[in-house]
Design a protein around this motif. Structure first.
Motif, short mmCIF file in Angstrom:
data_model
loop_
_atom_site.label_atom_id
_atom_site.label_comp_id
_atom_site.label_asym_id
_atom_site.label_seq_id
_atom_site.Cartn_x
_atom_site.Cartn_y
_atom_site.Cartn_z
N GLY A 69 0.80 -1.22 0.00
CA GLY A 69 0.00 0.00 0.00
C GLY A 69 0.83 1.27 0.00
O GLY A 69 2.07 1.25 0.16
N ASN A 70 0.14 2.40 -0.15
CA ASN A 70 0.80 3.70 -0.22
C ASN A 70 1.56 4.08 1.06
O ASN A 70 2.48 4.87 1.04
N GLY A 71 1.16 3.48 2.19
CA GLY A 71 1.81 3.83 3.46
C GLY A 71 3.15 3.15 3.67
O GLY A 71 3.88 3.47 4.63
N ILE A 74 9.58 1.54 0.40
CA ILE A 74 10.19 0.40 -0.30
C ILE A 74 11.64 0.69 -0.66
O ILE A 74 11.94 1.70 -1.30
N ASP A 75 12.51 -0.22 -0.28
CA ASP A 75 13.91 -0.15 -0.72
C ASP A 75 14.07 -1.15 -1.86
O ASP A 75 14.03 -2.37 -1.63
N PRO A 76 14.25 -0.68 -3.10
CA PRO A 76 14.34 -1.60 -4.23
C PRO A 76 15.40 -2.68 -4.02
O PRO A 76 15.21 -3.82 -4.43
N LYS A 102 1.82 5.33 -4.90
CA LYS A 102 2.05 6.37 -3.88
C LYS A 102 2.99 5.92 -2.76
O LYS A 102 3.27 6.69 -1.84
N ALA A 103 3.44 4.67 -2.81
CA ALA A 103 4.41 4.22 -1.79
C ALA A 103 5.73 4.96 -2.02
O ALA A 103 6.11 5.22 -3.16
N ILE A 148 7.02 5.54 -5.86
CA ILE A 148 7.08 4.48 -6.88
C ILE A 148 6.60 5.01 -8.23
O ILE A 148 7.20 4.74 -9.26
N GLY A 149 5.53 5.81 -8.21
CA GLY A 149 4.98 6.36 -9.46
C GLY A 149 5.98 7.24 -10.20
O GLY A 149 5.92 7.35 -11.44
N ASP A 150 6.93 7.85 -9.48
CA ASP A 150 7.95 8.67 -10.15
C ASP A 150 8.80 7.84 -11.10
O ASP A 150 9.35 8.37 -12.08
N LEU A 151 8.93 6.55 -10.80
CA LEU A 151 9.78 5.69 -11.63
C LEU A 151 9.19 5.51 -13.03
O LEU A 151 9.87 5.05 -13.94
#
Ligand code: GDP
Ligand code: IMO
Ligand code: MG
Length: 423
Positions: A69-71, A74-76, A102-103, A148-151
């Motif tokens: 979820g967005n909350g 995440i470390d790829p 949104k994460a 995440i969406g920036d990627l």
């Protein structure tokens, strides 16, 4: 109403991963709502132990979808290692695991900032897992973070560079001796991002609300525990997210009136890893025995967990803040054969007896008041039904249910999926 929550009620490591795995058969979707790779959720079945960090604990089931979820942060790099750990088990994670746009992303420099911040604190350090959690949530609330969406944007590397450069300047501001090779870390990070991009990114709040409308069932999986909550935990010795029930609403985009059951998980005793107050902590051979029998070493850092008696003042507080509707008691098997059990039912606080969790719980303010119980002698680990549980354990459970005013519906008697008794 189709969303249930599962939360840790103590300082983390209560056994959330195990119970989510057990309950997944009853749900269509498992959704993690906060935290990141500071979590280590252990699942055991078919003689194999798995430790999940960011991936929801429903991933081993064929049917369930798993949503990050967005909350969550995440470390790829950690995430890709987690995926690699799944490869040998033939899990179609590209189909069963989806991630909120949104994460927020943990950058290599967030990890470095975490290390610099902790080093600068000396003895007052939080005891962070050093996974970059605090600095990433700081960038989120400071409105500087990367998501995440920036990627999905062509320009994401420019945004990355800008933020990483700022972080480097901040690291030097701490003026501590942190050795690092950022270029090397970035090679690993950029590779991991490419692998991460092979997964599906979604507007998860939309996905989950549509699923609710379609009558699907969702289990929201918490990380850490209520006493590590940024607002209600033992601040500043906490993590940087809302680990309590409200965090599931903000961390998934689910309205409070969609939540039905709140499962609260607790150990039959208490553990804590990292720094901070812990009123019922034991420094004697009884605490050492809990640590030994319970294998109380952190799933993420391997650090020994501090151990102590069950603290009902803290547990009541956690039940209240979360609106817990069902309790699950873990690791009762670890206590088998102890001479007796103590349960903290009140605190002596600045000369008064109190039964609520106060602002200051440092040792100089709080002395636990205990009620003693006889302990069960039987090995619980082979028991499969509630009618086999020993008399002393039933008395312990009855007492806790009466004090907490919430039923204990699951008693876990070992780490394996099958060592789970329903009441
Ligand atoms: P989580 O972070 O809440 O998912 O919990 P962790 O996985 O960090 O820590 C719980 C540990 O206890 C893991 O090693 C589990 O395999 C183990 N465990 C879970 N339930 C039980 C139980 O009922 N008895 C025993 N002995 N171990 C358990
Ligand atoms: P799970 O989900 C136990 C603790 C750390 C430290 C404090 C802050 O496996 O129960 P952070 O890395 O968030 O900056 O650390 O919180 N901590 C945990 N303790 N279980 C966890 O997760 C934890 N995640 C963080 O030890 O004291
Ligand atoms: Mg854990």
């Amino acid at each position: 109403m189709a969303v249930d929550l599962l939360l840790g009620l103590q300082w983390g490591d209560e056994g959330k991963g195990k119970i989510v795995d057990v309950l997944t058969r009853d749900y269509d979707i498992i959704a993690r709502f906060q935290g990141g790779p500071n979590a280590g959720h252990t699942l055991e079945f078919d003689g194999i132990k798995h430790v999940l960090r960011t991936i929801p604990s429903g991933i081993f089931h064929k049917k369930a979808m798993n949503v990050i979820g967005n909350g969550v942060v995440i470390d790829p790099v950690v995430f890709v290692k987690e995926l690699e750990g799944l490869d040998q088990f033939d899990i179609d994670y590209k189909a069963k695991l989806i991630i909120s746009r949104k994460a927020h992303l943990i950058l290599p420099t967030h990890r470095l900032l975490d290390a610099a911040s902790e080093a600068s604190k000396g003895k007052a350090k939080i005891g962070s897992t050093l996974k970059g959690i605090g600095p990433t949530y700081m960038d989120k609330t400071g409105r500087n973070g990367m998501r995440i969406g920036d990627l999905e944007l062509d320009s994401w590397k420019e945004k990355y560079r800008h933020l990483a450069d700022k972080h480097e300047a901040m690291i030097s501001f701490y003026n501590v001796d942190i050795q690092y090779d950022l270029e090397e870390m970035e090679v690993e990070f950029f590779d991991a991002v490419e692998r991460l991009k092979e997964l599906t990114f979604i507007d998860s709040e939309e996905y989950l609300n549509e699923a609710i409308k379609a009558g699907k069932t969702i289990l929201a999986e918490g990380a850490q525990g209520s006493l590590l909550d940024i607002d209600f935990g033992t601040y500043p010795f906490v993590t940087s997210s809302n680990t309590t029930a409200a965090g599931a609403c903000t961390g998934l985009g689910i309205a409070p009136n969609k939540v039905k059951e709140v499962f609260g998980i607790f150990k039959a005793y208490t553990t804590r890893v990292g720094s901070g107050p812990f009123p019922t902590e034991l420094f004697d051979e009884v605490g050492a025995e809990m640590a030994k029998v319970g294998h109380e070493f952190g799933a993420v850092t391997g650090r020994p967990r501090r151990c102590g008696w069950l603290d009902l003042v803290a547990l009541k507080y956690a039940c209240q803040v979360n609106g817990v509707t069902q309790l699950n008691m873990m690791k009762g098997d670890v206590l088998s054969g102890f001479d007796s059990l103590q349960v903290c039912t009140a605190y002596e606080y600045k000369g008064k007896t109190i039964t609520h969790f106060p602002y200051n719980i440092e040792p100089e303010n709080v002395t636990p008041i205990y009620t003693e119980f006889p302990c069960w002698k039987e090995d619980l680990t082979k028991m499969t039904s509630a009618d086999q549980l020993p008399k002393e354990l039933n008395e312990y459970i009855d007492f806790l249910e009466k004090e907490l005013e919430v039923p204990i519906k699951i008693v876990s008697v070992g780490p394996d999926r099958t060592q789970t008794i329903l009441r």
